[in-house]
Design an enzyme around this catalytic site. Structure first.
Site, PDB file in Angstrom:
ATOM      1  NE  ARG A  24      -3.915  -0.976  10.023  1.00 36.79           N
ATOM      2  CZ  ARG A  24      -2.781  -0.507   9.464  1.00 36.79           C
ATOM      3  NH1 ARG A  24      -2.727   0.686   8.948  1.00 36.79           N
ATOM      4  NH2 ARG A  24      -1.727  -1.271   9.419  1.00 36.79           N
TER       5      ARG A  24
ATOM      6  CE  LYS B  69      -2.050  -1.148   3.871  1.00 37.19           C
ATOM      7  NZ  LYS B  69      -1.323  -2.409   4.156  1.00 37.19           N
TER       8      LYS B  69
ATOM      9  NE  ARG C 171       7.317  -2.845   6.108  1.00 34.63           N
ATOM     10  CZ  ARG C 171       5.990  -2.882   6.205  1.00 34.63           C
ATOM     11  NH1 ARG C 171       5.224  -2.332   5.261  1.00 34.63           N
ATOM     12  NH2 ARG C 171       5.400  -3.473   7.216  1.00 34.63           N
TER      13      ARG C 171
HETATM   14  P1  ADP Z   1       2.206  -1.826   3.210  1.00 31.98           P
HETATM   15  O1  ADP Z   1       2.216  -0.326   3.147  1.00 31.98           O
HETATM   16  O2  ADP Z   1       0.991  -2.434   2.579  1.00 31.98           O
HETATM   17  O3  ADP Z   1       2.445  -2.341   4.592  1.00 31.98           O
HETATM   18  P2  ADP Z   1       4.759  -1.629   1.801  1.00 31.98           P
HETATM   19  O4  ADP Z   1       4.446  -0.716   0.669  1.00 31.98           O
HETATM   20  O5  ADP Z   1       5.527  -1.076   2.946  1.00 31.98           O
HETATM   21  O6  ADP Z   1       3.415  -2.362   2.321  1.00 31.98           O
HETATM   22  O7  ADP Z   1       5.519  -2.882   1.175  1.00 31.98           O
HETATM   23  C1  ADP Z   1       5.976  -3.973   2.001  1.00 31.98           C
HETATM   24  C2  ADP Z   1       7.312  -4.496   1.452  1.00 31.98           C
HETATM   25  O8  ADP Z   1       7.095  -5.152   0.199  1.00 31.98           O
HETATM   26  C3  ADP Z   1       8.348  -3.408   1.175  1.00 31.98           C
HETATM   27  O9  ADP Z   1       9.613  -3.955   1.503  1.00 31.98           O
HETATM   28  C4  ADP Z   1       8.211  -3.131  -0.328  1.00 31.98           C
HETATM   29  O10 ADP Z   1       9.447  -2.678  -0.886  1.00 31.98           O
HETATM   30  C5  ADP Z   1       7.847  -4.524  -0.854  1.00 31.98           C
HETATM   31  N1  ADP Z   1       6.926  -4.480  -1.991  1.00 31.98           N
HETATM   32  C6  ADP Z   1       5.899  -3.616  -2.200  1.00 31.98           C
HETATM   33  N2  ADP Z   1       5.233  -3.918  -3.337  1.00 31.98           N
HETATM   34  C7  ADP Z   1       5.848  -5.018  -3.850  1.00 31.98           C
HETATM   35  C8  ADP Z   1       5.628  -5.823  -5.023  1.00 31.98           C
HETATM   36  N3  ADP Z   1       4.620  -5.559  -5.864  1.00 31.98           N
HETATM   37  N4  ADP Z   1       6.449  -6.863  -5.242  1.00 31.98           N
HETATM   38  C9  ADP Z   1       7.453  -7.147  -4.373  1.00 31.98           C
HETATM   39  N5  ADP Z   1       7.740  -6.425  -3.271  1.00 31.98           N
HETATM   40  C10 ADP Z   1       6.938  -5.379  -2.999  1.00 31.98           C
HETATM   41  P1  AMP Z   2       1.241   0.678   8.900  1.00 36.20           P
HETATM   42  O1  AMP Z   2       2.399   1.596   8.679  1.00 36.20           O
HETATM   43  O2  AMP Z   2       0.043   1.059   8.060  1.00 36.20           O
HETATM   44  O3  AMP Z   2       1.610  -0.773   8.781  1.00 36.20           O
HETATM   45  O4  AMP Z   2       0.761   0.914  10.408  1.00 36.20           O
HETATM   46  C1  AMP Z   2       1.619   0.654  11.508  1.00 36.20           C
HETATM   47  C2  AMP Z   2       0.826   0.631  12.803  1.00 36.20           C
HETATM   48  O5  AMP Z   2       0.233   1.924  13.053  1.00 36.20           O
HETATM   49  C3  AMP Z   2      -0.348  -0.337  12.850  1.00 36.20           C
HETATM   50  O6  AMP Z   2       0.042  -1.679  13.168  1.00 36.20           O
HETATM   51  C4  AMP Z   2      -1.195   0.287  13.977  1.00 36.20           C
HETATM   52  O7  AMP Z   2      -0.630   0.045  15.244  1.00 36.20           O
HETATM   53  C5  AMP Z   2      -1.035   1.775  13.684  1.00 36.20           C
HETATM   54  N1  AMP Z   2      -2.070   2.251  12.758  1.00 36.20           N
HETATM   55  C6  AMP Z   2      -1.868   2.742  11.501  1.00 36.20           C
HETATM   56  N2  AMP Z   2      -3.028   3.086  10.925  1.00 36.20           N
HETATM   57  C7  AMP Z   2      -4.010   2.797  11.832  1.00 36.20           C
HETATM   58  C8  AMP Z   2      -5.416   2.891  11.823  1.00 36.20           C
HETATM   59  N3  AMP Z   2      -6.080   3.368  10.765  1.00 36.20           N
HETATM   60  N4  AMP Z   2      -6.080   2.490  12.929  1.00 36.20           N
HETATM   61  C9  AMP Z   2      -5.445   2.027  14.021  1.00 36.20           C
HETATM   62  N5  AMP Z   2      -4.108   1.885  14.093  1.00 36.20           N
HETATM   63  C10 AMP Z   2      -3.385   2.268  13.009  1.00 36.20           C
END
Ligand code: ADP
Ligand code: AMP
Length: 218
Positions: free
Chosen positions: A88, A13, A127
């Site tokens: 969420r 995301k 990550r």
């Molecule tokens: P989220 O915001 O949903 O938690 P991230 O954007 O931080 O996810 O991505 C999680 C990990 O996966 C990061 O290390 C990112 O570089 C990697 N990643 C994101 N999209 C892809 C993809 N399409 N293919 C492989 N790796 C990806």
């Molecule tokens: P993220 O970076 O989106 O993976 O979020 C990291 C952490 O932030 C989550 O595991 C929650 O503890 C908190 N968090 C982020 N967004 C929300 C949300 N919309 N509602 C509640 N907790 C959140």
């Protein structure tokens, strides 16, 4: 243009929100990033959020909704914004609807990135983030040009506290219990757009941007 990103933690995301933000010139708002910054700066919100974030639990709805409302009223959101990590819970989804209605705004896209569990664990385990800029990398699938260093800011990349394996598993559980039900909420409104998140970063981005462009042209 107002976009919501759904999908399990690690689905991509933040990666896609940042790319769409650059391409369409609207800010990407990550509630997780807001909390990480607040925790680092030890603000009152950060002090409230730390125990939840570090354990992989959700921060209480009223705290999250408050910071989102404050943020979307900033001038840089005037032409739209991308929500990454919000809503969420069902409560937050309803609060978002009310918030948008109150400010005369409408949601254009709700994208859900579908990625299987094994890949999610792999993505989170590898990550790396740049603490100041919030840029996201992956050690193998999305590496920086120089290992361990952010391409843009030059700062050292680190692993997130909540990307340790036991917290990752817990966050997946929290997602399926509390966040996944929102997909049905948006499905009922005929708004949910499921995206194959198993594709590479560029393929997912191509899919998303063509949907955004066609809506803009409509
Ligand atoms: P989220 O915001 O949903 O938690 P991230 O954007 O931080 O996810 O991505 C999680 C990990 O996966 C990061 O290390 C990112 O570089 C990697 N990643 C994101 N999209 C892809 C993809 N399409 N293919 C492989 N790796 C990806
Ligand atoms: P993220 O970076 O989106 O993976 O979020 C990291 C952490 O932030 C989550 O595991 C929650 O503890 C908190 N968090 C982020 N967004 C929300 C949300 N919309 N509602 C509640 N907790 C959140």
């Amino acid at each position: 243009m107002i976009i919501v990103f759904m999908g399990p933690p690690g689905a991509g995301k933040g990666t896609q929100a940042q790319k769409l933000s650059s391409a369409f010139n609207i800010p990407a708002l990550s509630t997780g990033e807001m909390f990480r910054e607040a925790i680092k700066a030890q603000t009152p919100t950060g002090l409230k959020a730390a125990e939840y974030v570090n354990a992989g639990n959700l921060v209480p709805d009223e705290v999250v909704v408050g910071i989102v409302e404050e943020r979307i009223l900033q001038p840089d959101c005037a032409n739209g914004f991308i929500l990454d990590g919000f809503p969420r819970t069902l409560n937050q989804a309803e609060a978002l609807d009310k918030l948008l209605e109150k400010h005369n705004l409408t949601l254009d896209h709700v994208f859900c990135l579908d990625v299987d569990e094994e890949e999610i664990v792999r993505r989170q385990a590898g990550r790396l983030v740049a603490p100041k800029s919030g840029r996201v990398y992956h050690v193998s699938s999305n590496p920086p040009a120089v290992a361990g260093v952010c391409d843009e800011s030059g700062e050292e990349l680190v692993q997130r506290e909540d990307d340790k394996e036991d917290v990752v598993r817990h966050r997946l559980h929290v997602y399926s219990e509390q966040t996944e039900p929102i997909c049905a909420y948006y499905e009922r409104k005929d708004m949910l757009e499921r995206i194959d998140g198993m594709q590479g970063v560029d393929e997912v981005f191509a899919d998303l941007s063509s949907r955004v462009r066609s809506k803009m042209a409509a």
